[in-house]
Design a protein around this motif. Structure first.
Motif, PDB file in Angstrom:
ATOM      1  N   GLU A  21       0.836  -1.193   0.000  1.00 36.93           N
ATOM      2  CA  GLU A  21       0.000   0.000   0.000  1.00 36.93           C
ATOM      3  C   GLU A  21       0.875   1.249   0.000  1.00 36.93           C
ATOM      4  OE1 GLU A  21      -2.599  -0.087   3.320  1.00 36.93           O
ATOM      5  OE2 GLU A  21      -3.852  -1.723   2.535  1.00 36.93           O
ATOM      6  N   ARG A  22       0.260   2.339  -0.511  1.00 32.17           N
ATOM      7  CA  ARG A  22       0.919   3.649  -0.472  1.00 32.17           C
ATOM      8  C   ARG A  22      -0.072   4.675   0.048  1.00 32.17           C
ATOM      9  NH1 ARG A  22       4.104   6.713  -5.441  1.00 32.17           N
ATOM     10  NH2 ARG A  22       4.966   8.430  -4.159  1.00 32.17           N
ATOM     11  N   TRP A  23       0.285   5.190   1.222  1.00 37.23           N
ATOM     12  CA  TRP A  23      -0.603   6.094   1.946  1.00 37.23           C
ATOM     13  C   TRP A  23      -2.003   5.501   2.124  1.00 37.23           C
ATOM     14  CZ3 TRP A  23       2.441   9.098   4.289  1.00 37.23           C
ATOM     15  CH2 TRP A  23       3.535   9.702   3.655  1.00 37.23           C
ATOM     16  N   GLY A  24      -2.005   4.163   2.495  1.00 40.12           N
ATOM     17  CA  GLY A  24      -3.260   3.484   2.800  1.00 40.12           C
ATOM     18  C   GLY A  24      -4.042   3.010   1.603  1.00 40.12           C
ATOM     19  N   GLN A  27      -1.395  -0.519  -3.812  1.00 39.38           N
ATOM     20  CA  GLN A  27      -0.518  -0.145  -4.911  1.00 39.38           C
ATOM     21  C   GLN A  27      -0.232  -1.320  -5.832  1.00 39.38           C
ATOM     22  OE1 GLN A  27       3.032   1.894  -3.710  1.00 39.38           O
ATOM     23  NE2 GLN A  27       3.978   1.792  -5.736  1.00 39.38           N
ATOM     24  N   ASN A  28       0.255  -2.430  -5.279  1.00 36.92           N
ATOM     25  CA  ASN A  28       0.565  -3.587  -6.122  1.00 36.92           C
ATOM     26  C   ASN A  28       0.718  -4.825  -5.231  1.00 36.92           C
ATOM     27  OD1 ASN A  28       3.258  -2.165  -5.391  1.00 36.92           O
ATOM     28  ND2 ASN A  28       3.874  -4.254  -5.994  1.00 36.92           N
ATOM     29  N   LEU A  29       0.888  -5.980  -5.931  1.00 38.34           N
ATOM     30  CA  LEU A  29       1.119  -7.259  -5.260  1.00 38.34           C
ATOM     31  C   LEU A  29       2.606  -7.553  -5.252  1.00 38.34           C
ATOM     32  CD1 LEU A  29      -1.737  -9.444  -6.833  1.00 38.34           C
ATOM     33  CD2 LEU A  29      -1.711  -8.398  -4.559  1.00 38.34           C
ATOM     34  N   ALA A  30       3.102  -8.054  -4.136  1.00 32.28           N
ATOM     35  CA  ALA A  30       4.512  -8.378  -4.008  1.00 32.28           C
ATOM     36  C   ALA A  30       4.694  -9.880  -4.144  1.00 32.28           C
ATOM     37  CB  ALA A  30       5.048  -7.900  -2.654  1.00 32.28           C
ATOM     38  N   VAL A  31       5.471 -10.289  -5.121  1.00 32.67           N
ATOM     39  CA  VAL A  31       5.724 -11.712  -5.341  1.00 32.67           C
ATOM     40  C   VAL A  31       6.742 -12.188  -4.315  1.00 32.67           C
ATOM     41  CG1 VAL A  31       5.194 -11.536  -7.791  1.00 32.67           C
ATOM     42  CG2 VAL A  31       7.543 -11.195  -7.001  1.00 32.67           C
ATOM     43  N   PRO A  32       6.938 -13.522  -4.154  1.00 32.36           N
ATOM     44  CA  PRO A  32       7.923 -14.020  -3.187  1.00 32.36           C
ATOM     45  C   PRO A  32       9.323 -13.469  -3.475  1.00 32.36           C
ATOM     46  CG  PRO A  32       6.484 -15.787  -3.887  1.00 32.36           C
ATOM     47  CD  PRO A  32       6.160 -14.601  -4.762  1.00 32.36           C
ATOM     48  N   ALA A  41       7.708   7.868   1.474  1.00 30.73           N
ATOM     49  CA  ALA A  41       6.725   8.069   0.405  1.00 30.73           C
ATOM     50  C   ALA A  41       5.413   7.366   0.709  1.00 30.73           C
ATOM     51  CB  ALA A  41       7.286   7.570  -0.918  1.00 30.73           C
ATOM     52  N   GLY A  42       5.319   6.819   1.923  1.00 32.08           N
ATOM     53  CA  GLY A  42       4.076   6.162   2.329  1.00 32.08           C
ATOM     54  C   GLY A  42       3.961   4.727   1.891  1.00 32.08           C
ATOM     55  N   GLU A  43       5.028   4.095   1.400  1.00 34.05           N
ATOM     56  CA  GLU A  43       4.971   2.690   0.961  1.00 34.05           C
ATOM     57  C   GLU A  43       5.243   1.763   2.153  1.00 34.05           C
ATOM     58  OE1 GLU A  43       6.537   3.130  -3.661  1.00 34.05           O
ATOM     59  OE2 GLU A  43       7.761   2.127  -2.149  1.00 34.05           O
ATOM     60  N   PHE A  44       4.478   0.750   2.218  1.00 34.39           N
ATOM     61  CA  PHE A  44       4.721  -0.270   3.242  1.00 34.39           C
ATOM     62  C   PHE A  44       4.004  -1.563   2.844  1.00 34.39           C
ATOM     63  CE2 PHE A  44       0.682   1.421   4.407  1.00 34.39           C
ATOM     64  CZ  PHE A  44      -0.002   0.417   5.074  1.00 34.39           C
ATOM     65  N   LEU A  45       4.403  -2.658   3.485  1.00 34.90           N
ATOM     66  CA  LEU A  45       3.789  -3.974   3.237  1.00 34.90           C
ATOM     67  C   LEU A  45       2.585  -4.121   4.168  1.00 34.90           C
ATOM     68  CD1 LEU A  45       4.049  -6.687   1.684  1.00 34.90           C
ATOM     69  CD2 LEU A  45       5.376  -7.548   3.624  1.00 34.90           C
ATOM     70  N   ALA A  46       1.383  -4.043   3.588  1.00 39.93           N
ATOM     71  CA  ALA A  46       0.163  -4.081   4.399  1.00 39.93           C
ATOM     72  C   ALA A  46      -0.152  -5.474   4.931  1.00 39.93           C
ATOM     73  CB  ALA A  46      -1.012  -3.549   3.588  1.00 39.93           C
ATOM     74  N   GLY A  47       0.249  -6.494   4.206  1.00 43.16           N
ATOM     75  CA  GLY A  47      -0.044  -7.865   4.652  1.00 43.16           C
ATOM     76  C   GLY A  47       0.465  -8.900   3.678  1.00 43.16           C
ATOM     77  N   VAL A  48       0.460 -10.137   4.141  1.00 43.06           N
ATOM     78  CA  VAL A  48       0.903 -11.264   3.319  1.00 43.06           C
ATOM     79  C   VAL A  48      -0.164 -12.354   3.379  1.00 43.06           C
ATOM     80  CG1 VAL A  48       2.651 -13.031   2.954  1.00 43.06           C
ATOM     81  CG2 VAL A  48       3.335 -10.750   3.724  1.00 43.06           C
ATOM     82  N   LEU A  49      -0.542 -12.856   2.241  1.00 41.70           N
ATOM     83  CA  LEU A  49      -1.527 -13.946   2.144  1.00 41.70           C
ATOM     84  C   LEU A  49      -0.845 -15.207   1.654  1.00 41.70           C
ATOM     85  CD1 LEU A  49      -4.575 -12.127   0.487  1.00 41.70           C
ATOM     86  CD2 LEU A  49      -4.285 -12.719   2.901  1.00 41.70           C
TER      87      LEU A  49
END
Length: 297
Positions: A21-24, A27-32, A41-49
């Motif tokens: 997510e970016r500022w809540g 934004q995109n999906l993070a692959v392994p 810049a407000g980017e962070f890892l919101a969660g992992v499924l």
């Protein structure tokens, strides 16, 4: 599911997908693998499924068409669709409760149209119906239903006892039918064997008497020809008296007899010889030669 990692970098495990997510805002999906973020810049890892297959056991109590209450144990195997990870992360608060609610709804709508016997025979159809309905609903939320197994069907205890008693009674009835058929075949075969034995015994007795008659006739003819001045009647009387005494001797030598009462005297011997001679004469005059002589005793 892992949420809220405000880090400069994070690692997403294999068979998982990260939500960045970016500022809540998504934004995109993070692959392994390893990922770097810019917290400024407000980017962070919101969660992992996890994209591995998960299993959920659901116990549903419902009633069949013939008013039998049963419990169905369903095993639902599902997983997150990697490409739709954002839908699975944001759309459902608790996916397990949502799946369980849909299973309850489909099973309780489908099973009451079936009898208890049909339910046991067609449990795969119930599982396929639940699978089709769940795929339609959960697919929109980023979940794929891999398989649904109808693990167990548990009727009420009293119903199980009644079903076992019915099955036992049917098997006892079938066993009685087979047993009756076996006894019938045994009696028929026994009667056939007895009839065959009696027939063969009668044939043997007839041949025996025929041989005795022919032997007596030959003896009388030979005796009359060799000794002049004797008649057939005298020879017959002599043969009968000899057989009479032989019979008494055999009865006396038998160890199985204790006491036997036999009329004995010249008059009785004469009567016996007269009866046998009359029978032989009748057989000879008829030309058959197979008529049995009267009983000697």
């Amino acid at each position: 599911m892992v949420q809220g990692n405000w880090l400069f970098c994070a690692c997403v495990d294999q068979a998982s997908v990260g939500i960045v997510e970016r500022w809540g805002k998504f934004q995109n999906l993070a692959v392994p693998g390893l990922h770097f973020f810019n917290p400024c810049a407000g980017e962070f890892l919101a969660g992992v499924l996890s994209t591995r297959i998960s299993s959920l056991d659901v116990r549903v109590e419902t009633k069949t068409k013939d008013n039998v209450f049963v419990q169905l144990l369903c095993s639902i195997q599902y997983r997150v669709i990697k490409e739709n990870g954002d839908d699975a992360f944001y759309e459902l608060q608790n996916p397990k409760e949502q799946i369980q609610a849909y299973v309850f709804d489909v099973v309780r709508a489908h099973v009451p149209r079936m009898t208890i016997d049909e339910l046991f025979e067609q449990k795969a159809d119930v599982a396929n119906t639940v699978l089709e309905e769940l795929e339609k609903v959960m697919g929109a939320y980023g979940y794929n239903i891999e398989q649904i197994l109808m693990v167990d069907i548990i009727p009420d205890a009293s119903v199980r006892r009644a079903m076992n008693e019915i099955n036992a009674a049917q098997r006892m009835q079938l066993a009685s039918v087979y047993k009756g058929e076996a006894e019938k075949i045994f009696l028929v075969k026994k009667a056939e064997a007895d009839a065959e034995a009696k027939y063969l015994g009668g044939v043997g007795v007839a041949r025996q008497r025929q041989a005795i008659t022919e032997g007596l006739r030959d003896n009388i003819l030979n005796f009359s020809n060799k000794i002049s001045g004797t008649s057939a009647k005298e020879v017959m009387d002599l043969i009968m008296i000899t057989q009479y005494f032989d019979t008494i001797k055999d009865l006396g030598n038998s160890s199985k007899n204790t006491t036997v009462f036999i009329p004995h005297g010249p008059g009785h011997v004469r009567d016996i010889s007269d009866q046998i001679r009359d029978g032989l004469m009748q057989a000879s005059s008829s030309g058959v030669g197979e008529a049995p002589p009267p009983d000697l005793f």
